[in-house]
Design an enzyme around this catalytic site. Structure first.
Site, PDB file in Angstrom:
ATOM      1  N   ALA A 268     -19.610 -25.665  22.096  1.00  0.00           N
ATOM      2  CA  ALA A 268     -21.033 -25.868  21.825  1.00  0.00           C
ATOM      3  C   ALA A 268     -21.851 -25.062  22.817  1.00  0.00           C
ATOM      4  O   ALA A 268     -21.302 -24.507  23.770  1.00  0.00           O
ATOM      5  CB  ALA A 268     -21.380 -27.347  21.978  1.00  0.00           C
ATOM      6  N   MET A 269     -23.170 -25.034  22.565  1.00  0.00           N
ATOM      7  CA  MET A 269     -24.049 -24.252  23.438  1.00  0.00           C
ATOM      8  C   MET A 269     -25.370 -24.978  23.653  1.00  0.00           C
ATOM      9  O   MET A 269     -26.011 -25.425  22.704  1.00  0.00           O
ATOM     10  CB  MET A 269     -24.265 -22.868  22.801  1.00  0.00           C
ATOM     11  CG  MET A 269     -25.198 -21.971  23.565  1.00  0.00           C
ATOM     12  SD  MET A 269     -24.523 -21.556  25.200  1.00  0.00           S
ATOM     13  CE  MET A 269     -26.029 -21.366  26.135  1.00  0.00           C
ATOM     14  N   GLU A 270     -25.768 -25.023  24.926  1.00  0.00           N
ATOM     15  CA  GLU A 270     -26.877 -25.880  25.356  1.00  0.00           C
ATOM     16  C   GLU A 270     -28.264 -25.258  25.213  1.00  0.00           C
ATOM     17  O   GLU A 270     -29.173 -25.654  25.954  1.00  0.00           O
ATOM     18  CB  GLU A 270     -26.645 -26.253  26.831  1.00  0.00           C
ATOM     19  CG  GLU A 270     -26.813 -25.108  27.851  1.00  0.00           C
ATOM     20  CD  GLU A 270     -25.516 -24.424  28.253  1.00  0.00           C
ATOM     21  OE1 GLU A 270     -24.545 -24.473  27.485  1.00  0.00           O
ATOM     22  OE2 GLU A 270     -25.489 -23.823  29.347  1.00  0.00           O
ATOM     23  N   GLU A 304     -23.577 -30.983  26.739  1.00  0.00           N
ATOM     24  CA  GLU A 304     -24.679 -30.064  26.384  1.00  0.00           C
ATOM     25  C   GLU A 304     -26.021 -30.704  26.714  1.00  0.00           C
ATOM     26  O   GLU A 304     -26.932 -30.032  27.193  1.00  0.00           O
ATOM     27  CB  GLU A 304     -24.617 -29.666  24.906  1.00  0.00           C
ATOM     28  CG  GLU A 304     -23.296 -29.071  24.438  1.00  0.00           C
ATOM     29  CD  GLU A 304     -22.729 -27.988  25.341  1.00  0.00           C
ATOM     30  OE1 GLU A 304     -23.502 -27.252  25.969  1.00  0.00           O
ATOM     31  OE2 GLU A 304     -21.481 -27.893  25.430  1.00  0.00           O
ATOM     32  N   GLU A 326     -21.792 -25.150  35.352  1.00  0.00           N
ATOM     33  CA  GLU A 326     -20.664 -25.677  34.575  1.00  0.00           C
ATOM     34  C   GLU A 326     -19.846 -26.713  35.345  1.00  0.00           C
ATOM     35  O   GLU A 326     -19.511 -27.759  34.805  1.00  0.00           O
ATOM     36  CB  GLU A 326     -19.782 -24.540  34.049  1.00  0.00           C
ATOM     37  CG  GLU A 326     -20.480 -23.628  33.036  1.00  0.00           C
ATOM     38  CD  GLU A 326     -21.074 -24.351  31.824  1.00  0.00           C
ATOM     39  OE1 GLU A 326     -20.737 -25.530  31.597  1.00  0.00           O
ATOM     40  OE2 GLU A 326     -21.893 -23.737  31.106  1.00  0.00           O
TER      41      GLU A 326
END
Ligand code: B3K
Ligand code: ZN
Length: 875
Positions: A268-270, A304, A326
């Site tokens: 996924a991407m935030e 996320e 991260e």
């Protein structure tokens, strides 16, 4: 245009960091989404950052430049320099506006970076350096800007036109197309930009923050999947509440959107306010998803969301600092899962990832510190080191500071750096300033790679009533760094008397049965006052990401396993017992396992107070990957033989107990809660061991579970158990039934691909070739490739490491194919080939010859170039 490979293989170095010569006031983007090329217009206000005469260098790839205007005046080709991946312009003034029009080709973008199509929906992935595939820009995280985004499209085809921030207008243009405008009030780096256009089903909800802000929550999924969206939505709400409670951090916009797409390189991407997710990390219902899927979705949705503060509001100065966001965000999502679920089982999973993957990465050609010092392709550094070891470093900080001071440090970090792009040093300084604890030596964890080995010797002096613990630390040289220094390593220990009672010892005036030893030197001796000989467990709860070298006697281990009050540490000690005996069996094929192992297991199985999910983990024989760590050069066949022998030994000796525990915990009717998850885990762990026996009775039990199952956890467990049976007819029938039921639902079919891919079957390569022809398989979809090829190469140890080399050849062939489709996925997939150093010479030679052939590819991507060139022998 889209898939030519940019072949610059030059490394970038952390030490060369320079501030950006120009900063940005605002970025206004217009996307005209047509069926062919997409036209992007970027209007950007630049201003000079300090006094200098440097040019403005914009990154740009895979696009056709149409025009450039300076303050609305068209420039001609002599006014700028256009190269393969840059556009350079030397302004004569300190402040100016550039309008750049370019065209991109999302439909043919199989790299899934920049703007691309996922089953007809437009979506973006810009981290790390995908924004340069959208427009010419300073594509670096320390250039922050507000963004306004206009999307022009046909709403009949694309009813939802989404971007970051708040939607401020929507209207129909003269040509009948619709223009939607989004504005993000928070300054952000371009890697957090997102755009989505498509037709989806929408689940809506809302959340009110503790500051009274009502946030609209919108979850977009592929048509027909609404019934699988609820768990992700509930997870999001839990994450929002948890972050307020534990970290005092509340959401800052009026809307939070998640879009699930099937074509996605990672989980996924935030992106600010508009997360894009791999559908695998969103969609779940009991029929199609396992308990593990449910838990992973909860943790990724949380991850996320947590990035909104640790990553978005405070971001990274440069990509070498990736662990700043991260490592910290993984720590936060781990704590979220641990606060909501079983702390011990979560810790077991975390320790396994470290031992099976991160230690291997550090022992291989891609070894790097959590803050790398040089990088060729940034996408290669989204690693278990940066993420998981990064989280372990934060966890050590947390244990050194304690929760209260750690939270004060977090508050100070955010107060100081909100809206900025900062470094790992800035983070540690905030922690140090808030706590008053000197972290100067601790900081070495950021710059030193490798897995430290902590050797322990103990001595009890009865006459003086003292217990001495002599500790030596050393970090073996790694591929990237020959010299190592002593680290600050917190080692948690607990003392028990021989009858299993906690025993308090005194160190520096502090008396307790649980102590933290702060190791800071290469050699150190800690002397405790102690009235009787203790038994001691070291590195409790995996208090530091190190290898422990301490020779436990079997009976001490047995006493400790029963005495330990930490459920995680019970598991850890049981692993130690297994590993000690597996090692003996690797060296001596005739070796017979001690009855101690089965006696202990029998005792644990009958202890009704134990966490059942933890017990399920205790029953699992250490994996091949975790065993490899214990050998300099491994005899693959002997390790596999020893593992099988141990599993069979347990199954034969505990058949009655395992069957009983299976029956006590197996439930026909599905429920989703912590207890039910733990019961399923325990029943299925028993089933998996019993399958080793392969008797008719066990076969019947497996088939019965498959037929009765009303949930994917039990279905998949029976499929995996059936794969172990000698008689293949049951397995074939089960697999055919599953295919009939789920064909066309590719996300679910991934489990079917994976079950075949992991089976120890001598015809595996024919099977893989056949599966590649299956209508649900698609080389362009990373989920499919990971389910089939990834599972084979990562988890089918006997077949992947087949001594003919055919497993290696198969993987190399796939990588060659993926190199031109999706370099990022190709480079991830090559991991089992480049980590060959622990294998015997014969297998090493087979792998090296495949790597050499790949190195010769004329269009080798820089992702693969970096990994292959580091892994080939130098002579
Ligand atoms: N930040 C993204 C990962 C981007 C990977 C780019 N190759 C997801 C995450 O860690 O939350
Ligand atoms: Zn992340």
């Amino acid at each position: 245009m889209s898939n030519t490979i940019i072949n610059s293989t030059k490394a970038q170095y952390l030490k060369d960091y320079q501030v950006p010569p120009f900063l940005v006031r605002n970025t206004e983007l217009t996307f005209e989404l047509n069926s062919g090329f997409t036209q992007v217009t970027a209007v950007v206000q630049y201003y000079k950052n300090g006094e200098h005469n440097l040019p403005l260098v914009l990154n740009g790839e895979h696009q056709k430049l149409i025009s450039i205007q300076l303050n609305q005046q068209l420039l001609n080709e002599n006014d700028y320099e256009l190269e393969e991946d840059t556009l350079t312009f030397t302004p004569q003034v300190d402040e100016f506006e550039l309008t750049i029009i370019s065209q991109i080709d999302p439909a043919n973008n199989t790299s899934l970076e920049g703007l691309y199509l996922s089953e007809g929906a437009y979506c973006t992935q810009c981290e790390a350096q995908g924004f340069r595939r959208i427009t010419y820009f300073q594509d670096r995280p320390d250039v922050l800007s507000t963004f306004t985004t206009h999307i022009i499209a046909d709403v009949k085809q694309y009813p939802y036109l989404l971007s970051n921030g708040n939607k401020i207008s929507e209207h129909t243009l003269d040509n009948g197309l619709t223009q939607v405008t989004w504005q993000d009030p928070y300054k952000k780096p371009c890697y957090l930009f997102a755009l989505v256009a498509g037709d989806f089903d929408l689940l809506t909800d809302s959340y009110t923050t503790n500051t009274g802000r009502k946030v609209a929550l919108e979850l977009f999924v592929d048509k027909g999947n609404l019934h699988r969206a609820e768990h992700a939505m509930a997870s999001l709400k839990r994450a929002m509440a948890w972050d307020e409670e534990r970290f005092s951090l509340a959401y800052d916009l009026d809307i939070y959107m998640i879009v699930a797409v099937d074509f996605f390189n990672m989980g996924a991407m935030e992106n600010k306010g508009l997360n894009v997710f791999n559908s695998k990390c969103v969609l779940a219902d009991s029929q199609s998803a396992t308990d593990a899927d449910y838990l992973s979705i909860e943790s990724i949705v949380g991850h996320e969301y947590f990035h909104n503060w640790t990553g978005n509001r405070v971001t990274c100065r440069d990509w070498f600092q990736l662990s700043l966001k991260e490592g910290l965000t993984v720590f936060r999502d781990q704590e979220f899962s641990m606060d909501l679920g079983s702390r011990a089982v979560n810790r077991i999973q975390q320790a396994k990832i470290m031992r099976e993957h991160q230690f291997a990465e550090d022992a291989g050609p891609m070894s790097h510190p959590i803050r790398p010092e040089s990088v060729i392709e940034m996408n290669n550094f989204y690693t278990v080191t940066v993420y998981d070891k990064g989280a372990e470093v934060i966890r050590m900080l947390h244990s050194i500071l304690g929760e209260e001071k750690f939270q004060q440090g977090m508050q100070l970090y955010i107060e100081r750096h909100d809206g900025q792009a900062v470094t790992c040093d800035d983070f540690v300084s905030a922690m140090q300033d808030a706590s008053g604890i000197d972290l100067s030596q601790f900081k070495l964890w950021y710059s030193q790679s490798g897995t430290p080995i902590v050797n322990i010797e103990t001595h009890y002096n009865e006459a003086q009533s003292i217990y001495q613990i002599k500790i030596t630390q050393g970090t073996p040289a790694t591929a990237d760094q020959p010299e190592k220094q002593a680290l600050h390593i917190p080692i948690n220990v607990a003392f028990y008397s021989e009858d299993g009672e906690p025993l308090a010892l005194t160190l520096d005036g502090h008396t307790s049965n649980e102590q933290v030893i702060n190791l800071t030197q290469t050699n150190q001796t800690f002397t405790f006052d102690c009235s009787k000989q203790p038994i001691v467990s070291f590195l409790r709860d995996f208090s530091a990401p190190v290898k422990l070298d301490y020779q436990y006697a079997d009976d001490t281990l047995a006493q400790l396993i029963l005495a330990e009050t930490s459920a995680y540490t019970k598991w850890e000690l049981m692993q130690t017992l297994y590993i000690q005996h597996l090692k003996l069996n690797v060296e001596n094929a005739e070796y017979v396992y001690p009855t101690l192992i089965t006696e202990l297991l029998a005792e644990l199985l009958s202890d009704t107070r134990l966490d059942k999910a933890m017990l399920a983990e205790v029953l699992k024989v250490p994996s091949f990957a975790s065993l490899l760590e214990h050998f300099e050069q491994a005899d693959v066949d002997a390790i596999l033989r020893a593992q099988n022998a141990l599993a069979l030994h347990i199954a034969e000796n505990l058949k009655t107990e395992l069957t009983q525990v299976y029956q006590n915990n197996y439930r026909q009717t599905y429920q989703y809660n912590g207890e039910a998850i733990a019961e399923r885990a325990l029943a299925n762990a028993c089933l998996s061991i019993l399958a080793e026996l392969a008797t008719d009775q066990i076969q019947a039990l497996i088939v019965e579970q498959y037929q009765q199952s009303d949930n994917m956890t039990n279905t998949l467990a029976s499929m995996s158990a059936a794969a172990k049976l000698k008689a293949q007819s049951s397995f074939s029938q089960i697999m055919e039934d599953f295919n009939q039921k789920w064909q066309g639902d590719a996300l679910v079919m991934d489990k079917w691909f994976a079950t075949f891919a992991k089976q120890d079957n001598d015809d595996i390569l024919t099977r893989l070739d056949q599966l590649q022809q299956h209508p649900d398989f698609n080389w362009n979809n990373p989920n499919r490739v990971r389910a089939l090829v990834g599972q084979f190469a990562m988890f089918n140890y006997p077949q992947f490491h087949h001594k003919s080399g055919r497993g290696y050849q198969y993987l190399a062939k796939v990588i060659k194919r993926l190199n031109s489709i999706n370099p990022q996925v190709a480079a991830r997939m090559i991991t089992p080939l480049i980590q060959y150093k622990k294998l015997d010479q014969h297998r090493q030679n087979l792998i090296i010859s495949e790597l050499k052939k790949l190195a010769e590819l004329p269009t080798l991507s820089k992702d693969l170039f970096e990994k292959i060139s580091k892994s080939l022998p130098t002579s």
